[in-house]
Design a protein around this motif. Structure first.
Motif, short mmCIF file in Angstrom:
data_model
loop_
_atom_site.label_atom_id
_atom_site.label_comp_id
_atom_site.label_asym_id
_atom_site.label_seq_id
_atom_site.Cartn_x
_atom_site.Cartn_y
_atom_site.Cartn_z
N GLY A 72 -0.02 9.71 9.25
CA GLY A 72 -0.70 8.87 10.23
C GLY A 72 0.12 7.74 10.80
O GLY A 72 -0.42 6.71 11.19
N LEU A 73 1.46 7.91 10.89
CA LEU A 73 2.33 6.86 11.44
C LEU A 73 3.17 7.44 12.56
O LEU A 73 3.56 8.62 12.53
N ASN A 74 3.50 6.60 13.55
CA ASN A 74 4.48 7.05 14.54
C ASN A 74 5.86 7.03 13.86
O ASN A 74 6.09 6.29 12.90
N TYR A 75 6.77 7.86 14.37
CA TYR A 75 8.01 8.10 13.62
C TYR A 75 8.85 6.85 13.44
O TYR A 75 9.39 6.62 12.35
N GLU A 76 9.00 6.03 14.47
CA GLU A 76 9.86 4.86 14.34
C GLU A 76 9.34 3.89 13.29
O GLU A 76 10.11 3.35 12.48
N ASN A 77 8.03 3.65 13.29
CA ASN A 77 7.43 2.79 12.27
C ASN A 77 7.56 3.42 10.88
O ASN A 77 7.86 2.74 9.90
N LYS A 118 11.23 3.08 9.68
CA LYS A 118 11.55 1.70 9.33
C LYS A 118 10.93 1.31 7.99
O LYS A 118 11.61 0.73 7.12
N ARG A 119 9.65 1.63 7.79
CA ARG A 119 8.98 1.27 6.54
C ARG A 119 9.54 2.07 5.37
O ARG A 119 9.67 1.56 4.26
N PHE A 120 9.90 3.33 5.61
CA PHE A 120 10.47 4.17 4.57
C PHE A 120 11.79 3.58 4.08
O PHE A 120 12.04 3.49 2.87
N VAL A 121 12.63 3.17 5.02
CA VAL A 121 13.93 2.58 4.65
C VAL A 121 13.73 1.27 3.88
O VAL A 121 14.42 1.00 2.89
N GLN A 122 12.80 0.45 4.33
CA GLN A 122 12.55 -0.82 3.66
C GLN A 122 12.14 -0.64 2.21
O GLN A 122 12.54 -1.40 1.34
N LEU A 123 11.34 0.39 1.94
CA LEU A 123 10.78 0.57 0.60
C LEU A 123 11.64 1.43 -0.31
O LEU A 123 11.56 1.31 -1.54
N THR A 124 12.48 2.30 0.25
CA THR A 124 13.27 3.19 -0.59
C THR A 124 14.77 2.93 -0.50
O THR A 124 15.52 3.37 -1.37
N GLY A 147 0.85 -1.19 0.00
CA GLY A 147 0.00 0.00 0.00
C GLY A 147 0.88 1.23 0.00
O GLY A 147 1.53 1.52 1.00
N ASP A 148 0.95 1.94 -1.12
CA ASP A 148 1.97 2.97 -1.26
C ASP A 148 1.43 4.39 -1.17
O ASP A 148 2.16 5.33 -1.42
N ALA A 149 0.18 4.58 -0.82
CA ALA A 149 -0.36 5.95 -0.77
C ALA A 149 0.40 6.80 0.23
O ALA A 149 0.74 7.95 -0.04
N TRP A 150 0.68 6.24 1.41
CA TRP A 150 1.39 6.99 2.44
C TRP A 150 2.80 7.33 1.99
O TRP A 150 3.33 8.42 2.28
N LEU A 151 3.44 6.40 1.25
CA LEU A 151 4.81 6.63 0.81
C LEU A 151 4.86 7.71 -0.26
O LEU A 151 5.74 8.59 -0.22
N GLU A 152 3.95 7.67 -1.22
CA GLU A 152 3.94 8.68 -2.26
C GLU A 152 3.72 10.07 -1.65
O GLU A 152 4.35 11.05 -2.06
N LYS A 153 2.83 10.14 -0.68
CA LYS A 153 2.60 11.43 -0.01
C LYS A 153 3.84 11.87 0.75
O LYS A 153 4.22 13.05 0.73
N LEU A 210 7.01 11.11 0.10
CA LEU A 210 8.03 11.55 -0.85
C LEU A 210 7.74 12.96 -1.34
O LEU A 210 8.66 13.79 -1.49
N ARG A 211 6.46 13.25 -1.57
CA ARG A 211 6.09 14.58 -2.04
C ARG A 211 6.33 15.63 -0.95
O ARG A 211 6.88 16.71 -1.22
N LEU A 212 5.95 15.32 0.29
CA LEU A 212 6.12 16.28 1.38
C LEU A 212 7.59 16.50 1.72
O LEU A 212 8.01 17.63 1.97
N LEU A 213 8.36 15.43 1.74
CA LEU A 213 9.78 15.54 2.06
C LEU A 213 10.57 16.21 0.94
O LEU A 213 11.61 16.82 1.19
N GLY A 214 10.08 16.07 -0.28
CA GLY A 214 10.86 16.51 -1.44
C GLY A 214 10.63 17.93 -1.88
O GLY A 214 11.30 18.40 -2.80
N GLU A 215 9.69 18.65 -1.25
CA GLU A 215 9.40 20.02 -1.65
C GLU A 215 9.14 20.88 -0.43
O GLU A 215 8.50 20.42 0.54
#
Length: 293
Positions: free
Chosen positions: A205-210, A213-219, A175-181, A183-188
């Motif tokens: 909608g995620l706590n920072y540690e989770n 971790k998920r960001f590193v796994q996917l990117t 489920g990549d909706a959170w990741l795409e958002k 990337l957009r927020l971090l990138g601009e």
């Protein structure tokens, strides 16, 4: 009792392909090779890529990773990491293997394109990847000065496509909706400047540690590192395309001053902004050079 499946070995190389930036030491196809016992894991000195073509199998390593393998999966074995893989009981097994090493692959590992935390790539399409890997060492004599370099280039291209496919598949399955958002927020920069990774985690909608971790796994990189790289990418584009001073670029990208901008740029690009500008445009006017001190 049925006979054991017949073992078949088809080497694709008679000798290693060596270049100044890396080498392919072994490559070929194995059918019904005996698996490695997870109780006595194996350690290799070189990188090894194993593509599952047929059958189902298992993977275990010293990090505690335990995965079931299916056709279209790739096992990436890292130098010095204890691991085990092989066919499940009663399953026939066909694999393609490449053993490789060298500074190019060490750089990929340093930049986490080859990431020991992600030893299994879920690619699908085993016949397609079988053909792509076969083409690496097929189609021209592999003797002479140029042939090994061409073969290594083909292998790096396939490896790049495999890495990108695994990233895309991981995003879609998770489920990549959170990741795409994210990337957009971090990138601009927003109206209040560049948001912190912690702020972005709250917004998706995620706590920072989770989130981290998920960001590193996917990117393959942390949120903070992604944002720093994105800011420097924008700085490179501004230097290349525009006539803005380094101070103006630093202000536009939210750095507190030119010194901190230059430090961040140098850490990422391995050269100062003024040196980058000289490389892409030639010598700059003296009044703009002084802002990079």
């Amino acid at each position: 009792m049925p006979p054991a499946p017949r073992y078949v070995a088809q080497p694709w190389l008679k000798s290693p392909l060596r270049t100044p930036v890396g080498e392919i030491q072994l490559a070929g196809l194995l059918r019904n090779v005996q698996g490695i016992d997870p109780a006595t894991m194996r350690v290799l000195r070189h990188f090894t890529l194993v593509l599952m073509v047929e059958g189902r199998g298992y993977y275990r390593d010293e990090q505690g990773v335990a995965e079931e393998l299916r056709p279209g999966d790739v096992v990436m074995v890292f130098p010095g990491m204890a691991h085990a893989y092989g066919p499940l009981s009663g399953s026939e097994w066909t694999q393609i293997y490449f053993v490789f090493d060298g500074p190019q692959f060490a750089l990929w590992r340093e930049r986490e394109l080859l990431n020991p935390r992600r030893p299994i790539w879920r690619l699908g399409l085993p016949d397609y990847w079988h053909q792509r890997l076969r083409e690496v060492v097929k189609g021209e004599p592999l003797l002479g000065v140029a042939a090994p370099l061409r073969a290594l280039g083909r292998f790096l291209q396939v490896l790049s496509e495999m890495t990108a496919t695994d990233m895309e598949n991981a995003r879609q399955s998770g489920g990549d909706a959170w990741l795409e958002k994210s990337l957009r927020l971090l990138g601009e920069p927003g109206t209040a400047g560049w948001p912190s990774p912690q702020t972005v985690a709250r917004q998706v909608g995620l706590n920072y540690e989770n989130f981290r971790k998920r960001f590193v796994q996917l990117t393959g990189e942390s949120p903070g590192r992604y944002q720093r790289r994105r800011r420097i990418d924008l700085a490179c584009a501004a230097i290349y395309h525009g006539e803005l001073s380094l101070k103006h670029i630093a202000d536009e990208l939210g750095f507190c001053d030119v010194f901190h901008f230059s430090k961040a740029f140098t850490q990422t690009m391995r050269m100062r902004p003024s040196e980058y500008r000289k490389r892409v445009h030639g010598a700059a006017p003296m009044d703009r050079e002084t802002n990079d001190r």
